[in-house]
Design an enzyme around this catalytic site. Structure first.
Site, PDB file in Angstrom:
ATOM      1  N   ASN A   9       0.867  -1.174   0.000  1.00 36.63           N
ATOM      2  CA  ASN A   9       0.000   0.000   0.000  1.00 36.63           C
ATOM      3  C   ASN A   9       0.909   1.231   0.000  1.00 36.63           C
ATOM      4  O   ASN A   9       1.473   1.578   1.036  1.00 36.63           O
ATOM      5  CB  ASN A   9      -0.887  -0.047   1.262  1.00 36.63           C
ATOM      6  N   LYS A  11       0.137   4.245  -0.316  1.00 35.64           N
ATOM      7  CA  LYS A  11      -0.540   5.428   0.257  1.00 35.64           C
ATOM      8  C   LYS A  11      -0.299   6.652  -0.641  1.00 35.64           C
ATOM      9  O   LYS A  11      -0.185   6.502  -1.855  1.00 35.64           O
ATOM     10  CB  LYS A  11      -0.074   5.662   1.701  1.00 35.64           C
ATOM     11  N   HIS A  96      -9.458   0.661   4.832  1.00 34.78           N
ATOM     12  CA  HIS A  96      -8.194   0.904   5.548  1.00 34.78           C
ATOM     13  C   HIS A  96      -8.483   1.837   6.722  1.00 34.78           C
ATOM     14  O   HIS A  96      -9.313   2.751   6.624  1.00 34.78           O
ATOM     15  CB  HIS A  96      -7.164   1.533   4.598  1.00 34.78           C
ATOM     16  N   GLU A  98      -6.963   4.300   7.873  1.00 33.36           N
ATOM     17  CA  GLU A  98      -6.796   5.736   7.593  1.00 33.36           C
ATOM     18  C   GLU A  98      -8.037   6.296   6.910  1.00 33.36           C
ATOM     19  O   GLU A  98      -8.403   7.457   7.106  1.00 33.36           O
ATOM     20  CB  GLU A  98      -5.537   5.944   6.731  1.00 33.36           C
ATOM     21  N   GLU A 168      -5.216  -5.339  10.473  1.00 36.03           N
ATOM     22  CA  GLU A 168      -4.224  -4.293  10.716  1.00 36.03           C
ATOM     23  C   GLU A 168      -4.525  -3.579  12.029  1.00 36.03           C
ATOM     24  O   GLU A 168      -5.392  -2.701  12.073  1.00 36.03           O
ATOM     25  CB  GLU A 168      -4.272  -3.268   9.580  1.00 36.03           C
ATOM     26  N   GLY A 174       2.481   2.118  10.805  1.00 36.58           N
ATOM     27  CA  GLY A 174       3.405   3.235  10.661  1.00 36.58           C
ATOM     28  C   GLY A 174       4.044   3.673  11.971  1.00 36.58           C
ATOM     29  O   GLY A 174       4.651   4.734  12.041  1.00 36.58           O
ATOM     30  N   SER A 213       3.621  -2.260  10.415  1.00 35.02           N
ATOM     31  CA  SER A 213       5.080  -2.240  10.611  1.00 35.02           C
ATOM     32  C   SER A 213       5.744  -3.573  10.288  1.00 35.02           C
ATOM     33  O   SER A 213       6.694  -3.973  10.958  1.00 35.02           O
ATOM     34  CB  SER A 213       5.421  -1.769  12.027  1.00 35.02           C
TER      35      SER A 213
END
Ligand code: PEP
Length: 252
Positions: A9, A11, A96, A98, A168, A174, A213
């Protein structure tokens, strides 16, 4: 045998020329990992077409990071699933964290997006996962269950056969913090149980990826777990060597 998948991904990273270079790097190194691992790259919309060209003739597949909830029309700034499919994408990341967090994506929206994804012959990579407060309160199982029940349970049996799940934990995305291999296995097995309660034996065939991560140094340990079928990779997908290095985790 479930599919083994390493999906990147990207992003909101890379300009078109950088994305093409990255894709070419992945293609060049792809042969270092057995064909039994499926590699997917998910660049920004703006360079899907150029990356598709760079991937031509390789067995690295293309995905998008999102799509519109509607088929077409007056939705300024949106990108339809049909447009993504026309560019050669096979996958779309949906839900996702985010997008849930910053763009208010709800299960209602995600159900509509799922419909568009399947109507256009694409495979969703549907993300679930808890935030830190939810993990600390011991609610991670309930959160994942709800995210699955509210969206995945609305799929037909046929659609379910063409689904990838990504677990996730938001606290690991991240942040450099990774779930332990045991934590990943525990919740992947639970997610599979939830899927089996609705779809029966077909749940054994659904790939469940870990994301958060993941890097070359921890992939092998996580991928060795029975219910972990690969990874959805953010930061480490931006370097071909690291991305392919994560795939090598299956060969350790
Ligand atoms: C992601 O956002 O899907 C992700 C897993 O990111 P990172 O690998 O950077 O934690």
């Amino acid at each position: 045998m479930r599919k083994k998948i390493v999906a990147g991904n990207w992003k909101m990273n890379t300009l078109p020329a950088e994305g093409v270079e990255l894709a070419k790097g992945v293609v060049a190194m792809r042969g270092e990992v057995c064909d039994c691992v499926n590699f997917i790259v998910c660049p920004p919309f703006t360079h899907l077409a150029q990356v598709a060209e760079a991937l031509k003739g390789s067995n690295v597949e293309l995905g998008a990071q999102n799509c519109a909830a509607e088929a077409k029309g007056a939705y300024t700034g949106e990108v339809a699933a049909s447009m993504i499919a026309a560019l050669g994408c096979k996958y779309v990341i949906l839900g996702h964290s985010e997008r849930r967090q910053y763009y208010g994506e709800t299960s209602e929206t995600l159900n509509k997006k799922m419909e568009q994804v399947y109507a256009n012959g694409l495979t969703p990579i549907y993300c679930v996962g808890e935030n830190l407060d939810e993990r600390e309160a011991g609610n991670h199982f309930a959160v994942c269950k709800q995210q699955i029940e509210e969206v995945v349970f609305n799929l037909t049996e046929e659609q379910f056969k063409n689904l990838v799940i990504a677990y996730e934990p938001v606290w690991a995305i991240g942040t450099g913090k990774t779930a332990t291999a045991e934590q990943a296995q525990e919740i992947h097995a639970y997610i599979r149980e939830v899927l089996a309660s609705k779809f029966g034996a077909a749940a054994a065939e659904c790939p469940i990826l870990y994301g958060g991560s993941c890097k070359p140094s921890n992939a092998a340990e996580i991928f060795a777990k029975e219910d972990v079928d690969g990874g959805l990779i953010g930061g480490a997908a931006l370097k071909a060597e690291d991305f392919i290095g994560i795939g090598k985790g299956f060969m350790a």
